[in-house]
Write a protein that holds these residues in place. Structure first.
Motif, short mmCIF file in Angstrom:
data_model
loop_
_atom_site.label_atom_id
_atom_site.label_comp_id
_atom_site.label_asym_id
_atom_site.label_seq_id
_atom_site.Cartn_x
_atom_site.Cartn_y
_atom_site.Cartn_z
N ASP A 125 0.84 -1.20 0.00
CA ASP A 125 0.00 0.00 0.00
C ASP A 125 0.87 1.25 0.00
OD1 ASP A 125 -2.37 -1.30 -0.17
OD2 ASP A 125 -3.02 -0.94 1.88
N VAL A 126 1.12 1.77 -1.18
CA VAL A 126 1.95 2.97 -1.33
C VAL A 126 1.25 3.92 -2.30
CG1 VAL A 126 4.05 1.62 -0.95
CG2 VAL A 126 3.29 2.07 -3.29
N VAL A 127 1.73 5.15 -2.34
CA VAL A 127 1.26 6.13 -3.32
C VAL A 127 2.48 6.71 -4.02
CG1 VAL A 127 -0.76 6.69 -1.92
CG2 VAL A 127 1.31 8.10 -1.71
N ASP A 128 2.22 7.50 -5.06
CA ASP A 128 3.29 8.21 -5.75
C ASP A 128 3.65 9.44 -4.91
OD1 ASP A 128 5.04 9.48 -7.42
OD2 ASP A 128 3.63 9.77 -9.07
N ASN A 129 4.62 9.27 -4.03
CA ASN A 129 4.97 10.35 -3.09
C ASN A 129 5.35 11.64 -3.81
OD1 ASN A 129 4.56 8.68 -0.85
ND2 ASN A 129 6.66 7.95 -0.86
N ALA A 130 5.96 11.52 -4.98
CA ALA A 130 6.41 12.71 -5.70
C ALA A 130 5.24 13.59 -6.13
CB ALA A 130 7.23 12.30 -6.92
N HIS A 131 4.06 12.99 -6.32
CA HIS A 131 2.89 13.77 -6.73
C HIS A 131 2.46 14.73 -5.63
CE1 HIS A 131 -0.92 14.66 -8.75
NE2 HIS A 131 -1.55 14.42 -7.60
N PHE A 132 2.67 14.33 -4.36
CA PHE A 132 2.19 15.12 -3.23
C PHE A 132 3.27 16.00 -2.61
CE2 PHE A 132 -0.52 11.43 -3.70
CZ PHE A 132 -1.78 12.01 -3.71
N ALA A 133 4.52 15.75 -2.93
CA ALA A 133 5.62 16.49 -2.32
C ALA A 133 5.55 18.00 -2.57
CB ALA A 133 6.96 15.93 -2.81
N PRO A 134 5.07 18.48 -3.72
CA PRO A 134 5.02 19.95 -3.93
C PRO A 134 4.19 20.69 -2.89
CG PRO A 134 4.80 18.82 -6.04
CD PRO A 134 4.74 17.76 -4.97
N ALA A 135 3.28 20.00 -2.19
CA ALA A 135 2.47 20.65 -1.17
C ALA A 135 3.32 21.24 -0.05
CB ALA A 135 1.47 19.66 -0.58
N ARG A 136 4.50 20.67 0.17
CA ARG A 136 5.36 21.14 1.26
C ARG A 136 5.75 22.61 1.05
NH1 ARG A 136 9.63 16.06 1.01
NH2 ARG A 136 8.06 14.46 0.56
N ALA A 137 6.00 22.98 -0.21
CA ALA A 137 6.42 24.35 -0.51
C ALA A 137 5.27 25.34 -0.45
CB ALA A 137 7.08 24.40 -1.89
N LEU A 138 4.03 24.86 -0.53
CA LEU A 138 2.86 25.73 -0.52
C LEU A 138 2.44 26.14 0.89
CD1 LEU A 138 0.64 23.82 -3.12
CD2 LEU A 138 2.06 25.84 -3.54
N ARG A 139 2.85 25.37 1.89
CA ARG A 139 2.29 25.52 3.22
C ARG A 139 2.81 26.77 3.94
NH1 ARG A 139 3.04 20.83 4.48
NH2 ARG A 139 0.97 20.26 3.75
N GLN A 140 1.87 27.53 4.51
CA GLN A 140 2.20 28.62 5.41
C GLN A 140 2.09 28.09 6.83
OE1 GLN A 140 3.10 31.80 4.35
NE2 GLN A 140 3.06 30.93 2.29
N THR A 141 3.18 28.02 7.56
CA THR A 141 3.18 27.41 8.89
C THR A 141 2.57 28.35 9.92
OG1 THR A 141 5.42 28.21 9.33
CG2 THR A 141 5.20 26.03 8.33
N GLY A 142 2.20 27.77 11.05
CA GLY A 142 1.67 28.55 12.16
C GLY A 142 0.17 28.51 12.30
N GLY A 143 -0.53 27.84 11.37
CA GLY A 143 -1.98 27.78 11.44
C GLY A 143 -2.48 26.67 12.34
N PHE A 144 -3.81 26.55 12.39
CA PHE A 144 -4.48 25.52 13.20
C PHE A 144 -5.52 24.82 12.33
CE2 PHE A 144 -2.86 28.71 16.06
CZ PHE A 144 -2.39 28.01 17.16
N ARG A 145 -5.09 24.35 11.15
CA ARG A 145 -6.00 23.85 10.14
C ARG A 145 -5.94 22.32 10.07
NH1 ARG A 145 -3.28 27.34 5.47
NH2 ARG A 145 -1.54 26.30 6.51
N LEU A 146 -7.00 21.69 10.55
CA LEU A 146 -7.15 20.24 10.43
C LEU A 146 -7.79 19.90 9.09
CD1 LEU A 146 -8.68 19.13 13.86
CD2 LEU A 146 -6.47 18.44 12.96
N LEU A 147 -7.41 18.74 8.53
CA LEU A 147 -8.00 18.30 7.26
C LEU A 147 -8.31 16.82 7.34
CD1 LEU A 147 -8.63 18.84 4.20
CD2 LEU A 147 -6.28 18.07 3.75
N THR A 148 -9.49 16.44 6.83
CA THR A 148 -9.85 15.04 6.65
C THR A 148 -10.29 14.85 5.20
OG1 THR A 148 -10.55 14.74 8.95
CG2 THR A 148 -11.43 13.19 7.34
N VAL A 149 -9.72 13.85 4.56
CA VAL A 149 -10.11 13.48 3.19
C VAL A 149 -10.70 12.09 3.27
CG1 VAL A 149 -9.35 13.15 0.81
CG2 VAL A 149 -8.21 14.86 2.26
N ALA A 150 -12.01 11.97 3.04
CA ALA A 150 -12.67 10.68 3.25
C ALA A 150 -14.05 10.68 2.60
CB ALA A 150 -12.82 10.38 4.74
N ARG A 151 -14.54 9.50 2.31
CA ARG A 151 -15.93 9.35 1.90
C ARG A 151 -16.81 9.66 3.11
NH1 ARG A 151 -19.51 7.21 -1.63
NH2 ARG A 151 -21.11 5.79 -0.88
#
Length: 263
Positions: free
Chosen positions: A60-86
């Motif tokens: 059970d793996v994913v293409d990690n490289a597809h999601f890695a660009p999100a690291r550069a988008l993030r503004q740190t210091g927030g309090f934002r929870l996220l759930t991705v689910a049906r």
């Protein structure tokens, strides 16, 4: 012919029937190799009779490289929870919502906690009602495509996966590849392999108190979230496409070696 079992099931995914489990044992008897997700999945196939030496982990793996660009988008210091689910019962969103609101009730006004939900499903009306009653604390983002997910993950600070049934939980892989610390239910099949004190927190999804406690533990380490996200990304790098490829080859070698030895 040499046979390989591929499985990401764990023993507590369902209430197991002794009859069905007996049939499974007959089916898997004599398989040459097994390619499974991680530690809980290994225990399950071994309980069904697969030799421990024949089990390889990492399916059970994913293409990690597809999601890695999100690291550069993030503004740190927030309090934002996220759930991705049906939005369905096994994802436990309604009970998680109660826990979240109980948690934020005890937080200072200087912490603008919000919980964003990505998805859709049969509980949509109940989820919408929960969001309406939250006074803006719970936000519904609707469905997101695979292409859109990295940007969505880049706008979050912490992943929360409160499922009561989840064979593995590939969204946890995706979030970690995106550099997020993770809050993961103990019923998610990935929690033993991916969630450590350096990458996140585990909790009992059947207990509101446990969910609130995990959120409180995360809040106490708010300043550490960037460091934990980096640790999560480093750990999930070991669970990528190369691991899957190597696992397939190992399972084939084990199975064919056993088969040639029997002839």
């Amino acid at each position: 012919k040499a046979r390989i079992l591929v499985s990401d099931s764990q023993i507590n995914d369902h209430n197991r029937s002794w009859l069905k489990e007996g049939i499974k044992r007959k089916i898997v008897h004599g398989v040459g190799g097994a390619f499974v997700a991680g530690a809980p999945q290994r225990r399950y196939v071994e309980a069904l009779g697969v030799r421990p030496a024949a089990v390889v982990e990492g399916c059970d793996v994913v293409d990690n490289a597809h999601f890695a660009p999100a690291r550069a988008l993030r503004q740190t210091g927030g309090f934002r929870l996220l759930t991705v689910a049906r939005w369905s019962p096994e994802k436990n969103l309604l009970e998680a919502g109660k826990a979240f609101m109980a948690f934020v009730a005890g937080r200072p006004a200087s912490e603008p906690w919000c919980w964003s939900l990505v998805g859709y499903g049969p509980l949509e009306e109940l989820v919408k009602s929960m969001a309406r009653d939250s006074q803006g604390r719970i936000r519904l983002l609707g469905a997101k495509t695979y292409t859109e997910l990295p940007a969505t993950l880049g706008e979050a600070d912490l992943l929360w996966q409160p499922s009561i049934r989840e064979t593995w939980g590939l969204v946890v892989n995706e979030a970690m590849a995106a550099g997020l610390p993770v809050l993961v239910s103990s019923r998610c099949g990935c929690h033993e392999d991916l969630v450590t004190p350096e990458t996140g927190w585990r909790f009992d999804p059947f207990s509101e108190r446990s969910m609130v406690q995990a959120l409180e533990d995360a809040a106490r380490r708010h300043a550490d979230w960037p460091m934990m996200g980096a640790a999560a990304a480093a750990l999930i790098d070991q669970w990528g496409l190369p691991r899957f490829s190597a696992g397939v080859l190992d399972a084939v070698r084990i199975a064919t070696t056993l088969e040639s030895g029997n002839q």
